[in-house]
Design an enzyme around this catalytic site. Sequence first.
Site, PDB file in Angstrom:
ATOM      1  N   GLU A   1      -1.152  -5.428 -10.729  1.00  0.00           N
ATOM      2  CA  GLU A   1       0.296  -5.347 -11.002  1.00  0.00           C
ATOM      3  C   GLU A   1       0.758  -6.558 -11.816  1.00  0.00           C
ATOM      4  O   GLU A   1       1.669  -7.301 -11.417  1.00  0.00           O
ATOM      5  CB  GLU A   1       1.087  -5.184  -9.697  1.00  0.00           C
ATOM      6  CG  GLU A   1       0.726  -3.878  -8.993  1.00  0.00           C
ATOM      7  CD  GLU A   1       1.613  -3.504  -7.797  1.00  0.00           C
ATOM      8  OE1 GLU A   1       2.451  -4.309  -7.373  1.00  0.00           O
ATOM      9  OE2 GLU A   1       1.449  -2.376  -7.299  1.00  0.00           O
TER      10      GLU A   1
ATOM     11  N   GLU B   1      -3.737   2.620  -5.945  1.00  0.00           N
ATOM     12  CA  GLU B   1      -2.797   2.446  -4.829  1.00  0.00           C
ATOM     13  C   GLU B   1      -1.880   3.659  -4.801  1.00  0.00           C
ATOM     14  O   GLU B   1      -1.120   3.892  -5.751  1.00  0.00           O
ATOM     15  CB  GLU B   1      -1.977   1.155  -4.973  1.00  0.00           C
ATOM     16  CG  GLU B   1      -2.795  -0.103  -4.772  1.00  0.00           C
ATOM     17  CD  GLU B   1      -1.959  -1.385  -4.699  1.00  0.00           C
ATOM     18  OE1 GLU B   1      -0.798  -1.328  -4.248  1.00  0.00           O
ATOM     19  OE2 GLU B   1      -2.493  -2.440  -5.103  1.00  0.00           O
TER      20      GLU B   1
HETATM   21  O1  AHR Z   1      -0.229  -2.230  -0.786  1.00  0.00           O
HETATM   22  C1  AHR Z   1       0.749  -3.235  -0.647  1.00  0.00           C
HETATM   23  C2  AHR Z   1       1.135  -3.878  -1.973  1.00  0.00           C
HETATM   24  O2  AHR Z   1       1.716  -2.902  -2.794  1.00  0.00           O
HETATM   25  C3  AHR Z   1       0.001  -4.404  -2.808  1.00  0.00           C
HETATM   26  O3  AHR Z   1      -0.326  -5.700  -2.457  1.00  0.00           O
HETATM   27  C4  AHR Z   1       0.560  -4.375  -4.195  1.00  0.00           C
HETATM   28  O4  AHR Z   1      -0.424  -4.208  -5.178  1.00  0.00           O
HETATM   29  C5  AHR Z   1       1.543  -3.222  -4.159  1.00  0.00           C
HETATM   30  O5  AHR Z   1       2.746  -3.539  -4.734  1.00  0.00           O
END
Ligand code: AHR
Length: 537
Positions: free
Chosen positions: A200, A336
Amino acid sequence: MQRRTLLKGAAALGAALVFSRKAAFASAADSRIDVLLDEPVGTIAPAVYGHFTEMLGAVVYDGIWVGENSKIPNTGGIRKAVVEKLRQIKAPMVRWPGGCFADSYDWKDGIGVAAKRPERAGFWRGEPNTFGTPEFMRFCRLIGAEPYFAANARSLTPLDFDHWIEYCNAPADKSSLGRMRAEDGSREPFNVKYWGVGNEAWGCGGNLTPAEYSEEFRRFTTWTPGYGEPLRFIAVGPGSEDLDWTEQFCLATFGGKRGINPKSVYGWSVHHYTWDLARGRTHDWDAAKGDALQFDVQDWYEVFREGGRMEHIMKSNWDVLGQYDPEHNIKLVVDEYGTWYKPGTEVDPSHTISQQVTLRDALLTAQTLDIFNRHAEKMGMAACAQLINCLNALFLSHEDKFIVTPNFFVFDMYQSHQGATAVRSEFSAPPVSYQRDNHPASFWGLNGSASLNDKTLTLTVVNPHATERREAEIAIRGGAASAVEATVLTNSDIHAHNTFDHPDSVSAVTQKVPTSAGSIRYVFAPASVTKLSVTLP
Ligand code: AHR
């Protein structure tokens, strides 16, 4: 209460299966599914069924790592129950150490004699560094999964990145770092292939512009030695629909005279969480979140609408990447995804960003995996966020207590898609129609995916309707069913979930399904995920 839920759930499932038997000979179907065996979409990369484990809250410490001297059954400090369950679902890949944590992590803190490793105040929590690269690799080897490292591209340098790769992959007799790995227990190189360059970068990974990140990405990945292992780099892609990030990064990285060859990039990391359940009232990060357990039927449907954005996010990123990489060397890596609710349902206060997981989350997970399967040709990897004691977890644990969540059953059911050939499937069903804040709303009524592995066709289907079953005629073009088995995950209570006191409130049930002259009629229970395993002659 919990026991009542269990009995009600079993009754709902039983009714669905009995009805399916009758339906094979009687009433008209309201839905239709066409599986087109002669229209392959692509191979479903096993790593699409991967997982994410961040050094966050109780994901690693308590969840995975209990320590070698713990009374909790463990193998070399790693919770045995997690290993057994991950082997059961053939977990193919695990991403680590973050998340946002990755861009604050110095991998050198997590090697060498454990007692001598530095303690850090930490990003999410105090970090004892007892679990570092050797322990993560032990975990991957125990479960038989590929490691996928997310490297620090915000606060470490390309040289540190090179050195982490050297520690992992260099021969023990050719480098001090390789020798250190041998002293840490592995003379054999770890041969780590998958390397994420930051996380990110548009947010916690540095608040960079796409052009700034492009520069970092080039520096981290140019002439990086792999020590015989062909390295597969994953670049930070957008959060949800931020296509501007994709367009600007592609232009800066691949565009013009000085663009690099897209062949040198393996994957494009995309993150999309299902968190905004406010139905437009607000988009505030905290205020728009729903509750993991307290929800009404509108909130139930909202999760599937929000989660369904994944398909558009994937297609639009794919189209932009295709302008710079027409051969599509770069695959999507959705590393994610999952639901994200407000705090308050975690099993222990020490479990930061953790929540309970209900049947609703299992349907969202199944819906997402079906989207991935339907776009198999685009997908390199994916990781459900996160494995244990976190957002959309498969497991919840605290000290010696350990349970599987409804999500675990989805991964168990869907494992037969891994490595299979996705084939086109068409779903036609009455839409779900309901009142959304007093306005009529509707969305798809049945959806899913199909794949073929030798003589076994796997058809997975989600019925999101909270109360109505769907009776479907299933036509297999290019084949006929000789035997069918159904595995169903459902419950008459849409809030159903497992707890330490009632660990089996939600679980999947498998039964045979009668066929008639090679065709299938099946009644999909309300609020269900179903896998039909069809044997072809
Ligand atoms: O999964 C929790 C957080 O969500 C992670 O650290 C980040 O990559 C995302 O914003």
